[in-house]
Design an enzyme around this catalytic site. Structure first.
Site, PDB file in Angstrom:
ATOM      1  N   ASP A 291      40.094  39.418  39.555  1.00 10.30           N
ATOM      2  CA  ASP A 291      41.336  39.791  40.206  1.00 10.30           C
ATOM      3  C   ASP A 291      42.473  39.278  39.314  1.00 10.30           C
ATOM      4  O   ASP A 291      42.249  38.603  38.298  1.00 10.30           O
ATOM      5  CB  ASP A 291      41.396  39.226  41.644  1.00 10.30           C
ATOM      6  CG  ASP A 291      42.383  40.004  42.495  1.00 10.30           C
ATOM      7  OD1 ASP A 291      42.288  39.950  43.725  1.00 10.30           O
ATOM      8  OD2 ASP A 291      43.256  40.692  41.915  1.00 10.30           O
TER       9      ASP A 291
HETATM   10  C1  GLC Z   1      46.018  41.948  43.500  1.00 12.59           C
HETATM   11  C2  GLC Z   1      44.939  42.069  44.572  1.00 12.59           C
HETATM   12  C3  GLC Z   1      43.838  43.030  44.226  1.00 12.59           C
HETATM   13  C4  GLC Z   1      44.394  44.174  43.414  1.00 12.59           C
HETATM   14  C5  GLC Z   1      44.858  43.612  42.085  1.00 12.59           C
HETATM   15  C6  GLC Z   1      45.466  44.685  41.181  1.00 12.59           C
HETATM   16  O1  GLC Z   1      46.361  40.610  43.329  1.00 12.59           O
HETATM   17  O2  GLC Z   1      44.331  40.850  44.994  1.00 12.59           O
HETATM   18  O3  GLC Z   1      43.256  43.470  45.467  1.00 12.59           O
HETATM   19  O4  GLC Z   1      43.384  45.153  43.207  1.00 12.59           O
HETATM   20  O5  GLC Z   1      45.788  42.544  42.252  1.00 12.59           O
HETATM   21  O6  GLC Z   1      46.635  45.194  41.726  1.00 12.59           O
END
Ligand code: GLC
Length: 749
Positions: A291
């Protein structure tokens, strides 16, 4: 069998209990078809080029995390990016892909990821709302449409499904998930993967799914986002892991790490989670992405002293791609030279990523998702809007309806629409609305205005108050309007950013002065319905006590207003059922339907007996239980039938009930089956959802709904952590929700 056409439905509701069962490993994937190509490419790649493939960078088109880098285009040209996210449109994706194809030595195509969580341009109800439809076909179809629209704008990787089970509505991200039940979430996750990936990843209207957030992100202490998760392996495997596994079994090609730790080990450095469980035990053969900057976050977690060490821990844990922290890009070469990571681990990570690019057909045609004609014709189609409108109606949950306040009489002359969510285009999107645009959304005001052309009522609107502000200066105008009308609709709730990521709340009641406004309006004594807009269960005891009718509309997306208006005027009949418990107050949290009995359960014969597991200042029962939702019609359950009362391990048992529509409207009922394993080698929940069937029953008609159970539905992690069934007696409940219906029992010999 067509939905709703068969009056007599004998349903073999084989509830394949996905949770944790030892399913066959994923069949040998199409990976083998491309492995030789990947191996040949790996042989000619420099170490820098290999490391470049592990780097996922955000474009500047959308901001979905704490850092941004402006030089992602330069990094693409330098071969230091394997994928880009938050970029879409044929023109922009073409321009970025050209940088990779034409300006780098090997011309390896980029992946383009985006958070297509509940639609791309056509935004559907938030996932928690969708889950209240209990309809896998609708859910799969919505993500099929989302995939068509996203791929028409160059996206080939969706950071979805988010399938984190959660029992804590303080956590804002419950809005993105599928509620509190493991089995229902498993079915929903699999449906979403099928919607995104469909049958052939080489098609230009399919994209790769990303199962997130692995794992157990939905169980943060105190419901505070990113907070510590600490639970037994038994709870992890029984309640939190099965939905991820169901998505892997459905063929999901990528997995995203979660920000949290589990029992002291941050997911992004958890070898057990990603190598032993995900790949060795479950047979996952796609790639793992972190993430947002979560490799860097191993430092504040306190398991890495610096970025280099964080990167080494992550690669060794089996994490293939680094979202936005740039740590692999900056440090892996030196870590490799120092022998702190192996070329084998690096090659495996690169291979996992390249295989997916081959599977998508990107090496054959890097611009296959860059088709202007598709972009012009396949987005926001009339068909997708009609589907979205129906999905809104099926996601709404009717929580209360006294004196037949709903549906609104078609003879009504003047409707007063009051409240801060009456006419807010932006809020209808909910959170994670991808390429959704507020201007495309139909508000409740607009939906009712449109409906007034059919039913000839006058509509007037007054905001009454804002969502958060304490000002009551607009109360009087709203009260005067309500006095002048013969029906009042109150549009209340949260705004879209009060749920979602980094949006935990310690008080999940109606924000601001909305309850005060509601009290004054309801006190006028007019027929009044509250339409609730929310991203989570709310503690609305006072509203429930005072409002004659409450319809939970969540955030319905592009077609919100039309779908809700259809329900309010009975052009669609409410059928949604809650997939998350609504607590009476925050003190009850975590509260969920499948709690344990404890050694001192409350005594039915003496509920106030002191020495039992209860509060002295509140009841144990929630405001609305899991599985709850009303209709405009009435369903009666009778004539329970079992084909046997004792089964062996090779048997199955069929449990049937007759459901009659005794009301004045055709309707759809979600018939639910819950089991209680009374005695086990470990304690078992007081009930568990083991089957459900969504059945259309015309007024005056009846259907027989049947469920077939086998020992597969009775398995759990026993005292030795083996996934097994055990002989004994099982209580069951068949009914309209998790607390009412017809009870019975059978015995497994
Ligand atoms: C965010 C979220 C995740 C998302 C990623 C990209 O922090 O936790 O669910 O897919 O970043 O946007």
């Amino acid at each position: 069998m067509k939905r709703g056409e068969n009056l007599y439905i004998l349903i073999i509701g084989l509830s394949v209990f996905i949770a944790g069962c030892s399913l066959d490993k994923i069949p040998p994937s199409t990976n083998n078809k491309y492995q030789s190509k990947v191996d040949s490419l790996l042989k000619i790649m420099t170490v820098e080029e290999k490391i470049g493939q592990l780097n996922l960078l955000s474009s500047s088109w959308d901001v979905t995390g704490p850092t941004m880098n402006k030089n992602y285009k330069q990094l693409i040209k330098e071969g230091k990016a394997g994928a880009i996210f938050n970029a879409f449109s044929v023109d922009y994706v073409t321009r970025l892909q050209k940088l990779a194809i034409e300006e780098t030595r090997l011309g390896i195509p980029l992946l383009f990821g985006y958070d297509v969580v509940h639609g791309h341009r056509t935004i559907f109800p938030i996932p928690l709302a969708q889950s209240c439809s209990w309809d896998m076909e609708l859910i799969e179809q919505s993500d099929r449409i989302a995939a068509i629209e996203a791929t028409a704008e160059g996206v080939n990787w969706s950071f979805a499904p988010m399938i984190d089970v959660s029992r804590d509505p303080r956590w804002g991200r419950v809005s993105e998930g599928a509620g509190e039940d493991t089995w229902l979430a498993s079915l929903i996750g699999a449906a979403r993967v099928k919607g995104f990936q469909d049958k052939d990843l080489t098609d230009n209207n399919t994209l790769i799914a990303c199962v997130k957030h692995f794992a157990a992100y939905g169980a943060p202490q105190a419901g505070r986002d990113y907070h510590t998760v600490d639970m037994s392996e038994r709870s992890l495997r029984e309640y939190y892991l099965p939905p991820y596994q169901a998505c892997i079994e459905a063929g999901a090609r990528t997995v995203m790490t979660s920000f949290n730790e589990i029992a002291g080990v941050p997911s992004t450095s958890n070898r057990w989670l990603f190598r032993e469980l995900l790949r060795d035990e479950w047979g996952f053969n796609g790639f793992v992405v972190t993430d947002y900057t979560s490799i860097y976050e191993l430092i504040p977690h306190g398991v890495a002293t610096d970025s280099a060490m964080a990167g080494e821990l992550a690669l060794r844990a089996g994490i293939d791609m680094d979202m936005q922290s740039n740590i692999y890009s900056k440090h892996l070469k030196k870590s490799l030279d120092m022998g702190k990571v192996s070329m084998k681990d690096l090659d495996q990570a690169v291979s996992n990523i390249l295989l997916i690019k081959y599977q998508l057909g990107l090496f054959d045609d890097p611009y296959k998702y860059c088709n202007v004609q598709r972009e012009d014709t396949e987005i926001l189609t009339q068909k997708s809007q009609q589907f979205a409108r129906e999905f809104v109606a099926q996601s709404c949950v009717l929580l209360k309806n006294e004196n037949n306040t709903l549906p609104i009489s078609r003879s009504v002359k003047k409707i007063a629409l009051i409240g801060p969510l009456s006419n807010s285009k932006d809020d209808m999107l909910g959170n994670w609305s991808a390429a959704g645009r507020a201007e495309d959304c139909v508000t409740l005001y607009e939906g009712l205005k449109e409906k007034s052309k059919t039913y000839n009522y006058k509509l007037e609107y007054a905001i009454g108050c804002n969502v958060l502000e304490e000002s009551t200066s607009n109360f009087n105008k709203a009260i005067e309007l309500a006095k002048s009308a013969d029906y009042v609709i109150l549009a209340l709730g949260e705004h879209r950013h009060l749920s979602g990521e980094a949006a935990s709340r310690t008080d999940i009641g109606l924000p601001g002065v909305q309850q005060q406004l509601a009290n004054k309006i309801i006190a006028l004594g007019k027929p009044t319905v509250v339409v609730l807009f929310n991203g989570r269960p709310l503690t609305i005891q006072e509203l429930n006590d005072k409002a004659p009718a409450i319809l939970d509309a969540w955030f319905g997306g592009t077609q919100s207003g039309n779908g809700i208006a259809d329900i309010l005027f009975a052009d669609a009949i409410p059928s949604g059922k809650l997939t998350m418990t609504f607590p009476k107050n925050v003190g009850q949290i975590p509260i969920h339907y499948n709690m344990k009995n404890t050694g001192r359960p409350v005594r039915d014969e003496n509920p106030l007996y002191k020495f039992t597991s209860r509060y002295i200042d509140a009841e144990n029962e929630p405001l609305y239980p899991f599985g709850y939702g009303l209709s405009y019609t009435k369903f009666d359950y009778k004539n329970l039938l079992l084909n046997k009362e004792e089964i062996t391990s090779t048997d199955s048992i069929q449990i049937s009930v007759e459901v009659s529509n005794t009301g004045n409207y055709d309707g759809t009922e979600i018939v639910q089956l819950y089991l209680q394993d009374i005695v086990g080698s470990v304690t078992r929940p007081v009930k568990e959802l083991k089957g459900f069937k969504k059945v259309f029953i015309p007024k005056g008609e009846k259907v027989t709904v049947s469920f077939t159970l086998t020992v597969n539905d009775l398995k759990f992690y026993d005292i030795n952590m083996n996934y097994k069934f055990e002989p004994g007696t099982f209580n069951f409940l068949i009914g309209p929700n998790s607390v009412s219906g017809i009870k019975g029992a059978f015995t497994l010999l």
